[in-house]
Design an enzyme around this catalytic site. Structure first.
Site, PDB file in Angstrom:
ATOM      1  CD  GLN A 137      35.066   6.836  25.416  1.00  0.00           C
ATOM      2  OE1 GLN A 137      35.256   5.666  25.107  1.00  0.00           O
ATOM      3  NE2 GLN A 137      34.677   7.194  26.642  1.00  0.00           N
ATOM      4  CB  SER A 138      42.258   6.691  22.498  1.00  0.00           C
ATOM      5  OG  SER A 138      43.226   5.940  21.794  1.00  0.00           O
TER       6      SER A 138
END
Length: 353
Positions: free
Chosen positions: A86-87
């Site tokens: 989920q960068s």
């Protein structure tokens, strides 16, 4: 404190020879959180770098403005990078590269490989990134995974190079001077906004910001020194992945000041870092989940679960305990990351309950 026009002129002179590609919507808003201010008997302002643009914004957009020109000058076709599933960094990099005509390859790490595309990952896919998932072993963190799988990433780059495609690797978060200078510039933007409101940086007691790898903090600290300001910068770490964070920020500040050609002394006492509110990276804490709901319901402002919610949970706890005293004037720097709110309870927490 040195006046804004003088320092701004110096920064313009220092920055004018550094290549930059315009990506962000600047300046980002600065406004007062009136209900929280009244509730905690302080003056609390928020700097909205969740609104920098390129698809849901975030602090990395500013950094990419100074990082991507090198890849463009080298006539790269592909940008290769990696971070957590989920960068925010990856999502902003893919969006920025799309604007610049670059293709993106992502190596995304996690203890669980997702079966659905949600949050930042959904946007990575929509924006056309080539995505490779890497499962972390028990006890590994993001940086362990990045190091362990370096061979895989290099092999993919070699394949593309042999086929005639130029590749450029960007380390997560751009942890080098051309990334850090973005927040020297951002602090000058803030001081200009305060000047327009008839205020100065030293009219405030604290800046509060989340810390991932420390680059945003380093840039703010350099600018604080350039302005000869007495404001204190409180950084709340969002994990324990960097136990040497103070030393890392100190080194980043020194190397970036050298890059800019300014002679500024830095000491460890200049750096205030708190590890007590981060928990495990990418995993919500009860306090961060509470902070998201509290700020949303008081102010109609959303925080992200990975960074700003943890920093806000620390700030609110400081206020409740008197570690930041009543009557203080505070600027909270919202570094973005809102798509993670839509990633599911594992990352976002039970924010709907």
């Amino acid at each position: 404190m040195i006046g804004f026009p003088e320092v701004n002129a110096t920064l313009h002179r220092l920055m004018e020879e550094i290549p930059r590609v315009k990506l962000a919507f600047l300046p980002t808003p600065l406004h007062k959180l009136s209900k929280l201010s009244k509730l905690y008997n302080v003056e609390l302002f928020i700097k909205r770098d969740d609104l920098t643009g390129i698809e849901f914004g975030g602090n990395k957009t500013r950094k990419l403005e100074f990082v991507l020109p090198d890849a463009l000058a080298e006539k790269a076709e592909y940008i290769v990078t990696g971070a957590s599933v989920q960068s925010n960094w990856c999502r902003q990099t893919v969006a920025a590269c799309s604007q610049c005509g670059l293709k993106t390859i992502l190596y995304l790490y996690g203890h669980n490989i997702p079966t659905e595309c949600k949050g930042n990952l959904l946007l990575d896919k929509v924006l056309g990134a080539e995505v490779h998932f890497i499962k972390l072993n028990e006890g590994e963190n993001l940086y362990d995974g990045l190091n362990r799988t370096e061979r895989v990433r290099i092999q993919r780059m070699q394949e593309l190079e042999e086929a005639g495609h130029k590749c450029c690797y960007l380390k997560v978060g751009a942890p080098f001077p051309k990334g850090h200078i973005a927040y020297v510039w951002a602090m000058a933007e803030l001081v200009g906004q305060l000047s327009d409101l008839g205020m100065a940086l030293d009219d405030f007691d604290y800046i509060v910001t989340p810390i991932g790898a420390g680059g945003t903090y380093a840039g703010l600290l350099i600018a604080k020194k350039l302005f000869e300001s007495q404001i204190r910068i409180y950084g709340f770490c969002t994990s324990s992945m960097h136990p040497t964070m103070r030393e890392d920020i100190l080194e980043a500040s020194r190397t970036t000041a050298n890059f800019l050609g300014v002679n500024i002394p830095f000491e460890e006492k200049d750096i205030y870092v708190d590890f007590n509110y981060g928990g495990e990276y990418d995993i919500p804490t009860p306090q961060s989940t509470k902070a998201i709901k509290h700020v949303a319901r008081q102010e109609g402002v959303l925080l992200d679960p990975v960074y700003t919610a943890k920093a806000m949970s620390g700030l609110l706890d400081y206020l409740e305990k008197g570690q930041i005293p009543p009557g203080s004037r505070i600027i909270f720097w919202h570094t973005g990351g809102l798509p993670a709110l839509f990633s599911g309870e594992e990352t976002a927490g039970a924010i709907y309950k």
